[in-house]
Structures are given as C-alpha cells and as structure tokens.
Design an enzyme around this catalytic site. Structure first.
Site, short mmCIF file in Angstrom:
data_model
loop_
_atom_site.label_atom_id
_atom_site.label_comp_id
_atom_site.label_asym_id
_atom_site.label_seq_id
_atom_site.Cartn_x
_atom_site.Cartn_y
_atom_site.Cartn_z
N GLU A 67 2.33 3.97 -4.17
CA GLU A 67 1.73 2.66 -4.47
C GLU A 67 2.70 1.81 -5.29
O GLU A 67 2.90 0.63 -5.00
CB GLU A 67 0.41 2.82 -5.23
CG GLU A 67 -0.71 3.46 -4.45
CD GLU A 67 -1.40 2.53 -3.46
OE1 GLU A 67 -1.04 1.34 -3.36
OE2 GLU A 67 -2.33 3.02 -2.77
N HIS A 121 -9.27 -0.41 2.81
CA HIS A 121 -10.01 0.01 4.01
C HIS A 121 -11.34 -0.74 4.15
O HIS A 121 -12.35 -0.17 4.54
CB HIS A 121 -10.24 1.52 4.01
CG HIS A 121 -8.98 2.28 3.74
ND1 HIS A 121 -7.96 2.39 4.66
CD2 HIS A 121 -8.55 2.94 2.64
CE1 HIS A 121 -6.98 3.10 4.14
NE2 HIS A 121 -7.30 3.43 2.92
N ASP A 151 -4.38 -2.61 -3.46
CA ASP A 151 -5.68 -1.92 -3.45
C ASP A 151 -5.70 -0.77 -4.45
O ASP A 151 -6.65 -0.01 -4.51
CB ASP A 151 -6.07 -1.45 -2.05
CG ASP A 151 -5.18 -0.35 -1.51
OD1 ASP A 151 -4.24 0.09 -2.21
OD2 ASP A 151 -5.41 0.09 -0.37
N ASP A 192 0.84 -1.19 0.00
CA ASP A 192 0.00 0.00 0.00
C ASP A 192 0.88 1.24 0.00
O ASP A 192 2.03 1.20 0.45
CB ASP A 192 -0.93 0.01 1.22
CG ASP A 192 -2.16 0.89 1.03
OD1 ASP A 192 -2.38 1.38 -0.11
OD2 ASP A 192 -2.88 1.12 2.00
N GLY A 193 0.32 2.31 -0.51
CA GLY A 193 0.97 3.61 -0.49
C GLY A 193 0.04 4.61 0.17
O GLY A 193 -1.17 4.42 0.20
N ASP A 198 -1.40 -0.86 4.94
CA ASP A 198 -1.80 0.54 5.10
C ASP A 198 -1.13 1.16 6.33
O ASP A 198 -0.63 2.28 6.28
CB ASP A 198 -3.33 0.65 5.20
CG ASP A 198 -3.79 2.07 5.40
OD1 ASP A 198 -3.63 2.88 4.47
OD2 ASP A 198 -4.30 2.39 6.50
#
Length: 156
Positions: A53, A129, A75, A15-16, A139
């Site tokens: 990302e 999320h 994501d 994740d970024g 995250d």
C-alpha cells in the site's frame, strides 16, 4: 516577483495487494491529468500488504516529474491515518510510536514523506472493492504486480 505557473492537477488512485501476509505482493497506481492517463505496477516476491500500500503511493508520486497538485485516493486506512494523523508525532518522537515501539515500515514512511513534500497532496479515503472505478483499476494493477512478483520468483 515572477508569476508562478499553476501546478498541474493530477488525480491518482493507488492500491496494494498481497497473497499471504507476508507473501508475494503487488502495488498499482493509476493517474490522470486532463486527457492523459498513466498506469504503474510492480511487485515483490516476499512482502506485506501494508508495504505494498505504501509502495503504491510512493511510486505513483515518484513518477510525477514536476511538482503537482495531487488528489490522492487510497483505500488503506493505514496509509491514510499514517499521513494525516500519525506522521508528525512519529517524526517528533524519533520514529517511535505512542506505545514506545519502533514505527513499522519506517523506510517507506520516510520515502513517502519525502515524495509528499514535493507536491500539494489532498488525501481522499475510498472504500475498497465498493465500485469506485479508480480504486478498481488500481486494485487490478496491484494484482498484476502480484503476478509479476510471482513470475520473477519462479524465474530465480
């Protein structure tokens, strides 16, 4: 013909995060293989969410010391579509989009392409999320990377 050793199976979530776009950003990767787990994170003082990302996936794959069979959970539809739809056309067209514009983040796409070629990668998109434990962990690592970037910027 020598018998090939089977590839190590790795599950990876990346994740970024970016606070402002552009702004301070972070990336995170969490991976597991059997009973082993590894967390990675980092950040940059001024960047974009898309760059973070991409960096998360690059750094996660780069951390693998030998070729592996990786199930990669992202994501980011930007990363997912880039790797599963757009990349062959960009390469064929000299890193120009269908709209005849230069590909944004070309440096990172080229680095990611090189890392992916070292492994067998299965791409899995997950909704961010939304309670996926691996995504939530990635995250949290990305947000830790933002704090590292903010601290580094404050120290300058």
């Amino acid at each position: 013909m020598p018998e090939q050793t089977p590839l190590t199976l790795v599950e990876m979530w990346t994740d970024g995060a970016c606070k402002g776009n552009p702004g301070p950003g972070g990336w995170g990767a969490w991976m597991r293989s059997g009973e082993r787990e590894r967390e990675l994170c980092g950040g940059e003082a001024t960047t974009t969410n898309n760059r973070m990302e991409l960096t998360a996936v690059i750094e996660g794959l780069r951390a693998l010391t030998r070729p592996c069979a990786v199930t990669l959970h992202v994501d980011s539809t930007y990363v997912m579509h880039g790797m599963t739809r757009w990349l062959p056309g960009w390469k064929r067209n000299g890193w120009v989009t269908g709209a005849k514009a230069p590909v944004k983040n070309k440096d990172l796409w080229q680095a990611l392409d090189a890392e992916v070629r070292r492994h067998e990668v299965a791409w899995v998109w997950v909704k961010g999320h939304a309670g996926d434990p691996g995504n939530e962990r990635a995250d949290a690592l990305a947000n830790r990377g933002v704090e590292v970037a903010r601290g580094a910027a404050a120290a300058v």
